[in-house]
Design an enzyme around this catalytic site. Structure first.
Site, PDB file in Angstrom:
ATOM      1  CG  HIS A  88      -2.002   0.977   0.864  1.00  0.00           C
ATOM      2  ND1 HIS A  88      -3.330   0.265   1.105  1.00  0.00           N
ATOM      3  CD2 HIS A  88      -2.154   2.705   1.174  1.00  0.00           C
ATOM      4  CE1 HIS A  88      -3.909   1.514   0.994  1.00  0.00           C
ATOM      5  NE2 HIS A  88      -3.846   3.055   0.950  1.00  0.00           N
ATOM      6  CG  ASN A  90       2.775  11.616  -7.050  1.00  0.00           C
ATOM      7  OD1 ASN A  90       3.980  12.565  -6.668  1.00  0.00           O
ATOM      8  ND2 ASN A  90       2.264  11.032  -7.944  1.00  0.00           N
ATOM      9  CB  SER A 127       0.978   6.242  -9.088  1.00  0.00           C
ATOM     10  OG  SER A 127       0.998   7.981  -9.059  1.00  0.00           O
ATOM     11  CB  THR A 128      -4.406   9.062 -10.049  1.00  0.00           C
ATOM     12  OG1 THR A 128      -5.054   8.209  -8.998  1.00  0.00           O
ATOM     13  CG2 THR A 128      -4.927   8.918 -10.835  1.00  0.00           C
ATOM     14  NE  ARG A 130      -0.693  14.074 -10.373  1.00  0.00           N
ATOM     15  CZ  ARG A 130       0.413  14.566 -10.649  1.00  0.00           C
ATOM     16  NH1 ARG A 130       2.003  14.231 -11.076  1.00  0.00           N
ATOM     17  NH2 ARG A 130       1.093  16.154 -10.876  1.00  0.00           N
ATOM     18  CG  HIS A 163      -8.235   3.813  -0.218  1.00  0.00           C
ATOM     19  ND1 HIS A 163      -6.716   3.466  -1.700  1.00  0.00           N
ATOM     20  CD2 HIS A 163      -7.040   4.744   0.535  1.00  0.00           C
ATOM     21  CE1 HIS A 163      -6.195   3.746  -1.722  1.00  0.00           C
ATOM     22  NE2 HIS A 163      -6.142   4.533  -0.384  1.00  0.00           N
ATOM     23  CD  GLU A 188      -9.387   5.843   2.726  1.00  0.00           C
ATOM     24  OE1 GLU A 188      -8.404   6.872   2.704  1.00  0.00           O
ATOM     25  OE2 GLU A 188      -9.948   6.100   1.899  1.00  0.00           O
TER      26      GLU A 188
END
Length: 300
Positions: free
Chosen positions: A31, A35, A113-114, A116, A212, A215
């Site tokens: 996990h 960034n 990571s997304t 971008r 996720h 949360e």
């Protein structure tokens, strides 16, 4: 008379020896947001090389160790994204993060990571992904023995079109080291149903799914829909309704536990009250996140 020697002293001799043992212990990390895993040294280096172009970044201050709400965490990401806005920088941070995890004794690492975009720098979602993959492919090496894989994250704020683009990238680069897709970003925004078809498509192509999950308390309204995908792992699982708790336990669904992040972001009061205790007492499969960054909550 019972031995009253503190546990650390009796078992390891000193706190320093305990830290040494912990670092040398072989680990896996499942996990790790790319960034969100930048060390203070890496952040400072990026500020220094970008300050002429973006002088306002020099005003950034290391945040307090405990945030008031989880929402404050995403403001930190807004700052970091201004630093990692081109392929060259993305490749740099990927290598820096891998090396930091290696120093912590991690032998298998899944970065996430997304994809971008930055039109002003010519960076597309695909070129972003390629920058990460090309760097990952340098490892393992004789210098740094670590296996690294990539999870592409879909933001809860994404449109369905954007989510499908990420799923398509994950499918396209499956043979290059992409192993799954993730649902991430501010848990108070967006809804799983808006992007759910992207996860279903990725899973139909043999990719794994991690979400996720729970949360914040309001997320529980989405759990039933999330579990129909179904996920292969969930992250956090801090707040669970009876149905999702029973599903996770009965299916032995692994949980990615990020204790430092939970306490730092104030979704868990303290370590003594952390929900990992109940799962471990039932011998439920959990994976602890490894801390590498002193600036951002690790492995969030």
């Amino acid at each position: 008379m019972a031995d009253e020697t503190p546990f650390i002293l009796s078992q390891y001799g000193s706190l320093k020896e305990l830290e040494k043992f912990a670092r040398e212990l072989p680990k896996i990390e499942l996990h790790a947001h790319l960034n969100g895993s930048l060390s203070p040294e890496t952040l400072q280096y990026l500020v220094d090389i970008k300050k002429e172009e973006k002088p306002h970044l020099t005003n950034f201050k290391i945040p307090k160790k405990r945030l008031d709400t989880i929402n404050e965490f995403f403001l930190i990401f807004d700052f970091i994204y201004q630093l990692t806005d081109d392929e060259e920088t993305v490749a740099y941070i990927t290598e820096a993060v891998i090396r930091d995890f290696h120093k912590d004794g991690v032998k298998y690492l899944e970065l996430r990571s997304t994809p971008r975009k930055n039109e002003s720098k010519g960076m597309t979602g695909e070129s972003y992904v390629r920058a990460i993959i090309s760097t990952i492919q340098k490892f393992p090496s004789s210098e740094c023995d670590i296996i690294v894989r990539l999870i592409l994250s879909i933001s809860r704020k994404d449109s369905l079109e954007e989510a499908m683009e990420t799923a398509d990238l994950a499918i396209k680069y499956k043979k290059a080291g992409v192993v799954g897709v993730d649902l991430c970003s501010d848990p108070s925004r967006g809804h799983i149903d808006n992007v759910k078809p992207a996860f279903v498509k990725a899973k139909s192509h043999g990719l794994k799914v991690t979400l996720h999950f729970g949360e914040i308390e309001s997320n529980m309204l989405e759990h039933a829909s999330m579990l129909t995908i179904p996920p292969d792992r969930v992250g956090h699982a801090t707040y669970l309704d009876p149905y999702s708790r029973d599903y996770i336990l009965s299916n032995k669904l692994p949980i990615e536990i990020c204790m430092t992040s939970n306490v730092t972001c104030n979704t868990v009061k303290d370590y003594n009250e952390h929900h990992i205790k109940s799962f471990l007492s039932m011998e439920h499969p959990c994976c602890l996140g490894v801390s590498v960054s002193a600036v951002t909550p690790p492995s969030f």
